[in-house]
Design a protein around this motif. Structure first.
Motif, PDB file in Angstrom:
ATOM      1  N   SER A 107       7.294  23.344   2.437  1.00  0.00           N
ATOM      2  CA  SER A 107       8.073  24.318   3.202  1.00  0.00           C
ATOM      3  C   SER A 107       7.232  25.236   4.070  1.00  0.00           C
ATOM      4  O   SER A 107       7.764  26.148   4.691  1.00  0.00           O
ATOM      5  N   ASP A 108       5.914  25.026   4.114  1.00  0.00           N
ATOM      6  CA  ASP A 108       5.082  25.870   4.968  1.00  0.00           C
ATOM      7  C   ASP A 108       4.053  25.019   5.696  1.00  0.00           C
ATOM      8  O   ASP A 108       4.009  23.800   5.549  1.00  0.00           O
ATOM      9  N   TYR A 109       3.217  25.677   6.498  1.00  0.00           N
ATOM     10  CA  TYR A 109       2.216  24.980   7.299  1.00  0.00           C
ATOM     11  C   TYR A 109       0.837  24.955   6.639  1.00  0.00           C
ATOM     12  O   TYR A 109      -0.107  24.426   7.223  1.00  0.00           O
ATOM     13  N   VAL A 110       0.703  25.521   5.457  1.00  0.00           N
ATOM     14  CA  VAL A 110      -0.609  25.645   4.832  1.00  0.00           C
ATOM     15  C   VAL A 110      -0.881  24.513   3.841  1.00  0.00           C
ATOM     16  O   VAL A 110      -1.931  23.870   3.876  1.00  0.00           O
ATOM     17  N   VAL A 111       0.079  24.248   2.960  1.00  0.00           N
ATOM     18  CA  VAL A 111      -0.144  23.308   1.863  1.00  0.00           C
ATOM     19  C   VAL A 111      -0.385  21.864   2.322  1.00  0.00           C
ATOM     20  O   VAL A 111      -1.196  21.162   1.716  1.00  0.00           O
ATOM     21  N   PRO A 112       0.271  21.374   3.391  1.00  0.00           N
ATOM     22  CA  PRO A 112       0.033  19.969   3.758  1.00  0.00           C
ATOM     23  C   PRO A 112      -1.426  19.626   4.038  1.00  0.00           C
ATOM     24  O   PRO A 112      -1.880  18.532   3.690  1.00  0.00           O
ATOM     25  N   ASN A 113      -2.171  20.537   4.643  1.00  0.00           N
ATOM     26  CA  ASN A 113      -3.590  20.261   4.866  1.00  0.00           C
ATOM     27  C   ASN A 113      -4.412  20.470   3.594  1.00  0.00           C
ATOM     28  O   ASN A 113      -5.397  19.761   3.365  1.00  0.00           O
ATOM     29  N   THR A 154       0.855  -1.180   0.000  1.00  0.00           N
ATOM     30  CA  THR A 154       0.000   0.000   0.000  1.00  0.00           C
ATOM     31  C   THR A 154       0.894   1.234   0.000  1.00  0.00           C
ATOM     32  O   THR A 154       1.714   1.413   0.897  1.00  0.00           O
ATOM     33  N   VAL A 155       0.745   2.089  -1.005  1.00  0.00           N
ATOM     34  CA  VAL A 155       1.557   3.297  -1.108  1.00  0.00           C
ATOM     35  C   VAL A 155       0.818   4.434  -0.406  1.00  0.00           C
ATOM     36  O   VAL A 155      -0.310   4.774  -0.759  1.00  0.00           O
ATOM     37  N   ILE A 156       1.477   5.013   0.590  1.00  0.00           N
ATOM     38  CA  ILE A 156       0.897   6.117   1.348  1.00  0.00           C
ATOM     39  C   ILE A 156       1.782   7.345   1.169  1.00  0.00           C
ATOM     40  O   ILE A 156       2.950   7.346   1.555  1.00  0.00           O
ATOM     41  N   ARG A 157       1.221   8.378   0.571  1.00  0.00           N
ATOM     42  CA  ARG A 157       1.934   9.651   0.420  1.00  0.00           C
ATOM     43  C   ARG A 157       1.680  10.478   1.674  1.00  0.00           C
ATOM     44  O   ARG A 157       0.529  10.759   2.001  1.00  0.00           O
ATOM     45  N   ILE A 158       2.743  10.845   2.346  1.00  0.00           N
ATOM     46  CA  ILE A 158       2.604  11.570   3.610  1.00  0.00           C
ATOM     47  C   ILE A 158       3.405  12.870   3.560  1.00  0.00           C
ATOM     48  O   ILE A 158       4.583  12.873   3.197  1.00  0.00           O
ATOM     49  N   ALA A 159       2.745  13.965   3.870  1.00  0.00           N
ATOM     50  CA  ALA A 159       3.382  15.284   3.811  1.00  0.00           C
ATOM     51  C   ALA A 159       4.008  15.626   5.158  1.00  0.00           C
ATOM     52  O   ALA A 159       3.448  15.352   6.216  1.00  0.00           O
ATOM     53  N   VAL A 160       5.183  16.246   5.084  1.00  0.00           N
ATOM     54  CA  VAL A 160       5.884  16.719   6.280  1.00  0.00           C
ATOM     55  C   VAL A 160       6.506  18.075   5.966  1.00  0.00           C
ATOM     56  O   VAL A 160       6.636  18.458   4.801  1.00  0.00           O
ATOM     57  N   THR A 161       6.903  18.790   7.016  1.00  0.00           N
ATOM     58  CA  THR A 161       7.759  19.953   6.830  1.00  0.00           C
ATOM     59  C   THR A 161       9.206  19.479   6.905  1.00  0.00           C
ATOM     60  O   THR A 161       9.502  18.462   7.545  1.00  0.00           O
ATOM     61  N   LYS A 203     -12.130  18.211   6.293  1.00  0.00           N
ATOM     62  CA  LYS A 203     -12.568  16.987   6.965  1.00  0.00           C
ATOM     63  C   LYS A 203     -11.326  16.136   7.236  1.00  0.00           C
ATOM     64  O   LYS A 203     -11.095  15.108   6.588  1.00  0.00           O
ATOM     65  N   ILE A 204     -10.522  16.632   8.179  1.00  0.00           N
ATOM     66  CA  ILE A 204      -9.254  16.003   8.542  1.00  0.00           C
ATOM     67  C   ILE A 204      -9.294  15.710  10.034  1.00  0.00           C
ATOM     68  O   ILE A 204      -9.762  16.534  10.827  1.00  0.00           O
ATOM     69  N   VAL A 205      -8.792  14.524  10.414  1.00  0.00           N
ATOM     70  CA  VAL A 205      -8.846  14.131  11.824  1.00  0.00           C
ATOM     71  C   VAL A 205      -7.481  13.604  12.279  1.00  0.00           C
ATOM     72  O   VAL A 205      -6.708  13.073  11.478  1.00  0.00           O
ATOM     73  N   PRO A 206      -7.169  13.750  13.581  1.00  0.00           N
ATOM     74  CA  PRO A 206      -5.938  13.168  14.115  1.00  0.00           C
ATOM     75  C   PRO A 206      -6.126  11.676  14.358  1.00  0.00           C
ATOM     76  O   PRO A 206      -7.215  11.234  14.733  1.00  0.00           O
ATOM     77  N   VAL A 207      -5.056  10.908  14.160  1.00  0.00           N
ATOM     78  CA  VAL A 207      -5.152   9.456  14.383  1.00  0.00           C
ATOM     79  C   VAL A 207      -4.062   8.935  15.321  1.00  0.00           C
ATOM     80  O   VAL A 207      -4.108   7.778  15.729  1.00  0.00           O
ATOM     81  N   GLY A 208      -3.073   9.758  15.649  1.00  0.00           N
ATOM     82  CA  GLY A 208      -2.030   9.294  16.549  1.00  0.00           C
ATOM     83  C   GLY A 208      -1.088  10.415  16.925  1.00  0.00           C
ATOM     84  O   GLY A 208      -0.813  11.309  16.116  1.00  0.00           O
ATOM     85  N   LEU A 209      -0.576  10.382  18.155  1.00  0.00           N
ATOM     86  CA  LEU A 209       0.389  11.375  18.615  1.00  0.00           C
ATOM     87  C   LEU A 209       1.781  11.017  18.109  1.00  0.00           C
ATOM     88  O   LEU A 209       2.126   9.848  17.946  1.00  0.00           O
ATOM     89  N   THR A 210       2.586  12.047  17.876  1.00  0.00           N
ATOM     90  CA  THR A 210       3.941  11.811  17.384  1.00  0.00           C
ATOM     91  C   THR A 210       4.972  12.389  18.369  1.00  0.00           C
ATOM     92  O   THR A 210       5.401  11.704  19.279  1.00  0.00           O
TER      93      THR A 210
END
Length: 267
Positions: free
Chosen positions: A65-71, A30-37, A100-107
């Motif tokens: 490179s910012d906090y807006v695009v990942p969401n 399963t390929v999961i694309r995950i965004a990070v800073t 419609k985004i939800v948290p699923v785990g603490l990091t």
């Protein structure tokens, strides 16, 4: 061309190449694309990557490179998950943008710091000095709460976790607050007396989040970072496996060894 469009093209290219090779997509991981800073979040996900692979998940780590695009990218379906934000920031994004985004785990937790190139301690910062803080409600408010906690300012009662400079009730040193994009705060150090800088941007700029801050946030509180997915995906099997891959003793040991207290595991 936007990063989101590039992400989409890359994903379609991967899908097409799989078909041309005569292998059904379902037979692959399963390929999961995950965004990070950039910085610690990206480095930690690289440590998660081989653990996730053993659970049948191929992580495609995409840096923004910012906090807006990942969401934006997550809500648009261009990626499947992101790892860069805390709960107050996500709450604000959901309220303001309807995601419609939800948290699923603490990091992990990144204690916020106030940095200066001109002064070695807060006591040296003069009256009327310019202090740079982030211009988004969550991070800027977090910086103001840090300054209140250290006795620098007083805020109006009941401001919650997202106060603004308009909520400052007492400012004995008559500090001038300059609000700028969070990613630009390290660059502001040449022009201001001090700046509130998020840990990921501090490390990118070569600052030491343990030794360099002249004021530092208490690591306890609501600002623990989290993994987030679309609400429609939260019960899918890969989500549980992704969280399990992140919240392992191996990743915890990596965080403690790599960041020496600048970043703290939160699970």
């Amino acid at each position: 061309m936007s990063l989101i469009r590039l992400t989409r093209r890359a994903a379609f290219g991967l899908f097409g190449a799989t078909l041309l090779a005569g292998v059904a997509p379902a037979s692959a991981q399963t390929v999961i694309r995950i965004a990070v800073t950039p910085g610690p979040h990206a480095q930690i996900l690289e440590a998660v990557k081989p653990i996730a692979a053993k659970k049948g998940i191929e992580l495609k780590i995409i840096e923004f490179s910012d906090y807006v695009v990942p969401n934006q990218a997550l809500d648009a379906g261009e990626i499947e998950a992101n790892s860069f934000q805390n709960q107050p920031y996500l709450d604000n994004q959901v309220k303001d943008r309807g995601y419609k985004i939800v948290p699923v785990g603490l990091t992990v937790n990144f204690p916020l710091g106030i940095y200066s190139k001109k002064y070695k301690s807060w006591a040296e910062v003069p009256d009327g000095a310019k202090i740079a803080i982030q211009n988004d409600p969550t991070n800027g408010g977090r910086s103001l709460l840090l300054l209140q906690d250290k006795g620098v300012i007083k805020l109006k009662p009941g401001v919650g976790y997202k106060p603004t400079v308009l909520d400052i009730a007492d400012n004995p040193k008559r500090l001038q607050f300059i609000e700028i994009d969070a990613a630009q705060t390290p660059r502001a150090l040449d022009d201001v007396a001090a700046a509130a800088i998020n840990t990921n941007y501090a490390t990118q700029a070569g600052l030491d989040p343990v030794k360099d801050p002249i004021l530092k946030e208490d690591p306890k509180g609501p600002y623990v970072n989290l993994l987030a997915v679309r609400a429609a995906d939260k019960d899918k099997p890969w989500v549980k496996e992704l969280v399990a891959a992140y919240q392992t003793p191996e990743v915890k040991a990596f965080v403690l060894e790599k960041f020496k207290g600048a970043v703290l595991p939160a699970w």
